[in-house]
Structure formats: structure tokens, C-alpha cells
Design a protein around this motif. Structure first.
Motif, PDB file in Angstrom:
ATOM      1  N   ALA A  11       0.804  -1.221   0.000  1.00  0.00           N
ATOM      2  CA  ALA A  11       0.000   0.000   0.000  1.00  0.00           C
ATOM      3  C   ALA A  11       0.832   1.263   0.000  1.00  0.00           C
ATOM      4  N   ALA A  12       2.034   1.209   0.587  1.00  0.00           N
ATOM      5  CA  ALA A  12       2.831   2.430   0.664  1.00  0.00           C
ATOM      6  C   ALA A  12       3.503   2.780  -0.642  1.00  0.00           C
ATOM      7  N   ASN A  13       3.500   1.833  -1.609  1.00  0.00           N
ATOM      8  CA  ASN A  13       4.084   2.119  -2.897  1.00  0.00           C
ATOM      9  C   ASN A  13       3.288   3.215  -3.583  1.00  0.00           C
ATOM     10  N   PRO A  14       3.909   4.331  -3.923  1.00  0.00           N
ATOM     11  CA  PRO A  14       3.147   5.421  -4.509  1.00  0.00           C
ATOM     12  C   PRO A  14       2.582   5.090  -5.875  1.00  0.00           C
ATOM     13  N   LEU A  15       3.047   4.018  -6.499  1.00  0.00           N
ATOM     14  CA  LEU A  15       2.548   3.648  -7.815  1.00  0.00           C
ATOM     15  C   LEU A  15       1.487   2.560  -7.746  1.00  0.00           C
ATOM     16  N   ASP A  16       1.086   2.145  -6.570  1.00  0.00           N
ATOM     17  CA  ASP A  16       0.274   0.946  -6.472  1.00  0.00           C
ATOM     18  C   ASP A  16      -0.801   1.098  -5.414  1.00  0.00           C
ATOM     19  N   LEU A  17      -2.041   0.971  -5.823  1.00  0.00           N
ATOM     20  CA  LEU A  17      -3.166   1.066  -4.893  1.00  0.00           C
ATOM     21  C   LEU A  17      -3.582  -0.305  -4.399  1.00  0.00           C
ATOM     22  N   ARG A  18      -3.045  -1.379  -4.999  1.00  0.00           N
ATOM     23  CA  ARG A  18      -3.465  -2.722  -4.646  1.00  0.00           C
ATOM     24  C   ARG A  18      -3.069  -3.079  -3.232  1.00  0.00           C
ATOM     25  N   ARG A  19      -3.853  -3.958  -2.641  1.00  0.00           N
ATOM     26  CA  ARG A  19      -3.545  -4.443  -1.310  1.00  0.00           C
ATOM     27  C   ARG A  19      -4.120  -5.845  -1.176  1.00  0.00           C
ATOM     28  N   PRO A  20      -3.356  -6.795  -0.649  1.00  0.00           N
ATOM     29  CA  PRO A  20      -3.823  -8.172  -0.631  1.00  0.00           C
ATOM     30  C   PRO A  20      -5.179  -8.348   0.014  1.00  0.00           C
ATOM     31  N   ARG A  21      -5.487  -7.590   1.065  1.00  0.00           N
ATOM     32  CA  ARG A  21      -6.731  -7.851   1.751  1.00  0.00           C
ATOM     33  C   ARG A  21      -7.929  -7.145   1.111  1.00  0.00           C
ATOM     34  N   ASP A  22      -7.668  -6.356   0.039  1.00  0.00           N
ATOM     35  CA  ASP A  22      -8.768  -5.724  -0.660  1.00  0.00           C
ATOM     36  C   ASP A  22      -9.636  -6.770  -1.336  1.00  0.00           C
ATOM     37  N   LYS A  23     -10.928  -6.615  -1.258  1.00  0.00           N
ATOM     38  CA  LYS A  23     -11.840  -7.426  -2.032  1.00  0.00           C
ATOM     39  C   LYS A  23     -12.198  -6.644  -3.288  1.00  0.00           C
ATOM     40  N   PRO A  24     -11.957  -7.221  -4.462  1.00  0.00           N
ATOM     41  CA  PRO A  24     -12.223  -6.488  -5.700  1.00  0.00           C
ATOM     42  C   PRO A  24     -13.685  -6.078  -5.797  1.00  0.00           C
ATOM     43  N   GLU A  25     -13.902  -4.809  -6.110  1.00  0.00           N
ATOM     44  CA  GLU A  25     -15.266  -4.354  -6.283  1.00  0.00           C
ATOM     45  C   GLU A  25     -15.833  -4.836  -7.606  1.00  0.00           C
ATOM     46  N   SER A  26     -14.959  -5.051  -8.575  1.00  0.00           N
ATOM     47  CA  SER A  26     -15.360  -5.553  -9.879  1.00  0.00           C
ATOM     48  C   SER A  26     -14.139  -6.167 -10.525  1.00  0.00           C
ATOM     49  N   PRO A  27     -14.319  -7.025 -11.530  1.00  0.00           N
ATOM     50  CA  PRO A  27     -13.144  -7.588 -12.206  1.00  0.00           C
ATOM     51  C   PRO A  27     -12.286  -6.478 -12.765  1.00  0.00           C
ATOM     52  N   GLY A  92     -12.337   7.196  -2.818  1.00  0.00           N
ATOM     53  CA  GLY A  92     -12.441   8.066  -1.650  1.00  0.00           C
ATOM     54  C   GLY A  92     -13.068   7.394  -0.446  1.00  0.00           C
ATOM     55  N   ARG A  93     -13.150   6.045  -0.451  1.00  0.00           N
ATOM     56  CA  ARG A  93     -13.655   5.346   0.727  1.00  0.00           C
ATOM     57  C   ARG A  93     -12.759   5.637   1.919  1.00  0.00           C
ATOM     58  N   PRO A  94     -13.299   5.623   3.137  1.00  0.00           N
ATOM     59  CA  PRO A  94     -12.479   5.918   4.316  1.00  0.00           C
ATOM     60  C   PRO A  94     -11.242   5.040   4.421  1.00  0.00           C
ATOM     61  N   ASP A  95     -11.376   3.735   4.136  1.00  0.00           N
ATOM     62  CA  ASP A  95     -10.202   2.867   4.250  1.00  0.00           C
ATOM     63  C   ASP A  95      -9.150   3.224   3.205  1.00  0.00           C
ATOM     64  N   GLN A  96      -9.578   3.655   2.001  1.00  0.00           N
ATOM     65  CA  GLN A  96      -8.619   4.068   0.975  1.00  0.00           C
ATOM     66  C   GLN A  96      -7.917   5.356   1.373  1.00  0.00           C
ATOM     67  N   VAL A  97      -8.672   6.277   1.946  1.00  0.00           N
ATOM     68  CA  VAL A  97      -8.067   7.537   2.380  1.00  0.00           C
ATOM     69  C   VAL A  97      -7.067   7.283   3.505  1.00  0.00           C
ATOM     70  N   ARG A  98      -7.402   6.373   4.424  1.00  0.00           N
ATOM     71  CA  ARG A  98      -6.456   6.055   5.504  1.00  0.00           C
ATOM     72  C   ARG A  98      -5.177   5.460   4.937  1.00  0.00           C
ATOM     73  N   ARG A  99      -5.292   4.579   3.950  1.00  0.00           N
ATOM     74  CA  ARG A  99      -4.096   3.995   3.346  1.00  0.00           C
ATOM     75  C   ARG A  99      -3.282   5.074   2.624  1.00  0.00           C
ATOM     76  N   LEU A 100      -3.978   6.037   2.046  1.00  0.00           N
ATOM     77  CA  LEU A 100      -3.275   7.143   1.399  1.00  0.00           C
ATOM     78  C   LEU A 100      -2.528   7.981   2.428  1.00  0.00           C
ATOM     79  N   ILE A 101      -3.137   8.207   3.570  1.00  0.00           N
ATOM     80  CA  ILE A 101      -2.482   8.949   4.645  1.00  0.00           C
ATOM     81  C   ILE A 101      -1.267   8.173   5.148  1.00  0.00           C
TER      82      ILE A 101
END
Length: 364
Positions: A11-27, A92-101
Motif C-alpha cells: 500500500a505504501a508504494n506510490p505507484l500501487d493502490l493494490r492491497r492483498p486484503r482488498d476485495k475487488p469491487e469488480s473484475p 475516496g472510501r475511508p479505508d482508501q483515504v487512511r491507506r493514502l495517509i
């Protein structure tokens, strides 16, 4: 065999939003790692570190100055484009914003303080912690923070790329300070927005043998042109941190040059992607850890400056340039390895205190 790097989270990689525990919202094509993109990210961070290092000895070196100009014509546009591409799932979900912070804003504040202190020690500058005025390479983190927060805006409007281009050009026609690196945030903005719009099929066009041959030819031609044009152009044209008054040109000429640079950079961005290896390599796994060499290599550059290393290398001529280049490549590789990442993880991948997270979100 390719080197495997254990990761707590990318998650801390500035080029990568992926995270193993994320559940894909869509393919989505980014749900699994593609070695092509990890290869591209590692090669880019090498170019970033080389560019910053070459700056210490580039003055008066014709060939190196041409190579330095060539690299600066495309490496940040590519870097930023990939940031946009891997921000497509940001809503802009709260968990995404926290990971961005956690992954961008907190490291920015920590390393802003570190680089300010380093400049004070090495260059004798008065120490001042001014997070609204980014120091050295920290500008990219605050820019990424702002770009990614703006993602829902670009998704909500029609013709986002042309609008971003107009904003970029308009930014150069105004006189603004360097607060929050706004000149670079706005002038580089089109590449981030373009990344938001790209799809895997766009990259597939560049992953062919024909595209690679054309890409190599384009990079060679651009390098020759850069050699012929030395000592022009002014470096501020490529670093995107100056308006037309600072560049001392009329506004029509400024717009013409900027549009030309957009076109040139687009060709070189495509050429770079065409030359990126498509299969796993010895450095593929390290492409998931680009935040570490990005944040740490500048401190080593300042250490070399304090030790008086660069005048010695410059006096060696081509030999010194080669030694510096090989040293930087090796250093970037080492800064991406597990021992270094384990040591600096609290600074590069910090966590928000549990008490700072709403109770209903703590289990996520």
C-alpha cells in the motif's frame, strides 16, 4: 530465479493502490500483479535516482548532459502516468483515504523533516520544517497525495484529459509560489489523468516486437537530438516548476514549447513502455517496493555531497560517470531488498495509531 521479496503490504508504494486484503469491487486487470508493470516501476526508480545523482556532476559534461536531458523528458511523465493507472480504483472510501495517509502523507511529513535536517547539516542551511514547501524530492509525495484525492473529480467529468492539459498550460501562464508544489502538481497533472483513462489494451499495443524496435529507435533519435541541442533547453522546461516569466519567454512561445514537449514526451513515454521487459526478471519483485529507494536515495546523495565524492568523480571524466552510474543502480537494488525494507518500514510504511481509526473501521 527471480528474487522473492516478502511484503507486509504494497500500500505504501506510490505507484500501487493494490492491497492483498482488498476485495475487488469488480473484475479489474490490476487485481493480479503483472511483471511488466513491476519491471517498469523498478526501471523508473533507477532512472529517478540516476537523474538526481547525475545532477551533481552533469555541468560541463556534454554526453552525460544529453543523457540527463533525455531521461528528464520522459521519466516523470511515465512515473506519474503509472500513478494514475493504479489509482483507478480509488473512490475516496475511508479505508482508501487512511491507506493514502499512511502510505503517502505520513512518509511525506517524516522525510520532509529528514531532508530539511540533512540540508541543514550538509549545506549549512538554517533548519526549518515547512511541510507546505516541499524539500528536494519530497514534492512528489504531496503531489501524489493531491492527485489521488482528485481521482473522483476526473471520473465525474467529461473530457478529463483535455481539461487537465488546459489546466497544465494555464498554470504556466500564472505566477504562483511553490506552496504544496502547486506548479508541478498542475503542470504534470495531465499524465496522472491520462493514466486514469488507460486500459490494458492500450499497453498491449506497446508490448510487441515491432513496438520495441520503434521504441529503441525513438529513444536513440531523441538522445541524438538532445546531444545536438546541448546546452539547451533550460532544465525548468522539463522539471515543470517555472512559469513563462521565470523562463523569460513570451506567453505564445511558452504555450508552443509546452505543447511540443507534451507531444515529445508522449512519444518517449510510449517508447519506454515498448522497451520494458514483459516477463519476470531478477528485479521484477523489487518493483513492488519503489517507495524505499525513492525516499532513501536522496539522503545518500546528500551523504556523498558531504563526503566530497562528486568533485572526485567528475575529475575522473567518463570513468567517474560510469562508476557513479553503476553505484546508483546497485544502491537502488539494495535499497529495495528485504533487510533495508525491514529496517526502514516504520518510516516508509507507518501505521495510523489504532486510536485514530474509528471503531467500526478497525477490523478492516
Amino acid at each position: 530465479m527471480p528474487m522473492r521479496v516478502p511484503m507486509r503490504t504494497p500500500a505504501a508504494n506510490p505507484l500501487d493502490l493494490r492491497r492483498p486484503r482488498d476485495k475487488p469491487e469488480s473484475p479489474h486487470p490490476q487485481d493480479t500483479r503483472d511483471p511488466f508493470f513491476d519491471n517498469a516501476k523498478f526501471l523508473l526508480i533507477v532512472l529517478v535516482a540516476l537523474g538526481h545523482s547525475w545532477e551533481q556532476i552533469v555541468k560541463g559534461t556534454h554526453v552525460l548532459q544529453a543523457v540527463h536531458t533525455l531521461v528528464y523528458a520522459f521519466h516523470m511523465p511515465v512515473f506519474i502516468l503509472l500513478c494514475g493507472y493504479f489509482s483507478q480504483r480509488f473512490t475516496g472510501r475511508p479505508d482508501q483515504v487512511r491507506r493514502l495517509i499512511e502510505g503517502v502523507l505520513i512518509p511525506y511529513l517524516l522525510f520532509e523533516a529528514a531532508y530539511s535536517a540533512t540540508n541543514s547539516v550538509v549545506r549549512g542551511e538554517p533548519y526549518a520544517f515547512t511541510p507546505t514547501e516541499p524539500t528536494y524530492l519530497c514534492w512528489f509525495l504531496i503531489a501524489l497525495f493531491l492527485w489521488r484525492l482528485s481521482t473522483p473529480v476526473w471520473r465525474a467529468i467529461r473530457w478529463p484529459v483535455p481539461i487537465a492539459v488546459l489546466l497544465s498550460l494555464a498554470a504556466g501562464l500564472t505566477t504562483m509560489g511553490y506552496d504544496l508544489a502547486l506548479p508541478r502538481v498542475l503542470m504534470f497533472l495531465p499524465w496522472f489523468v491520462l493514466g486514469l483513462r488507460l486500459r490494458p489494451e492500450h499497453f498491449a499495443v506497446l508490448r510487441t516486437r515491432t513496438a520495441r524496435r520503434c521504441g529503441v529507435a525513438a529513444l536513440i533519435c531523441a538522445g541524438v537530438a538532445a546531444y545536438v541541442l546541448i546546452p539547451a533547453p533550460d532544465e525548468h522546461w522539463l522539471s515543470m516548476d517555472a512559469d513563462y516569466t521565470v523562463l523569460d519567454v513570451s506567453w505564445p512561445r511558452y504555450l508552443a514549447v509546452r505543447i511540443g514537449l507534451f507531444a515529445l514526451s508522449a512519444v518517449l513515454v510510449a517508447a519506454f513502455f515498448a522497451c520494458v521487459p514483459r516477463r519476470r526478471t531478477v528485479f521484477t519483485a523489487l518493483g513492488a517496493a519503489t517507495m524505499y529507494p525513492y525516499l532513501l536515495h536522496g539522503l545518500l546523495i546528500r551523504a556523498g555531497e558531504a563526503a566530497g565524492l562528486y568533485p572526485l568523480l567528475k575529475n575522473l571524466g567518463a570513468t567517474g560517470q560510469l562508476l557513479l552510474t553503476l553505484g546508483v543502480i546497485t544502491t537502488v537494488y539494495l535499497l529495495s531488498t528485504p533487510p533495508v525494507r525491514k529496517l526502514f518500514r516504520p518510516l516508509v510504511e507507518p501505521r495510523l495509531p489504532r486510536m485514530a481509526v474509528p471503531e467500526g473501521e478497525r477490523s478492516r
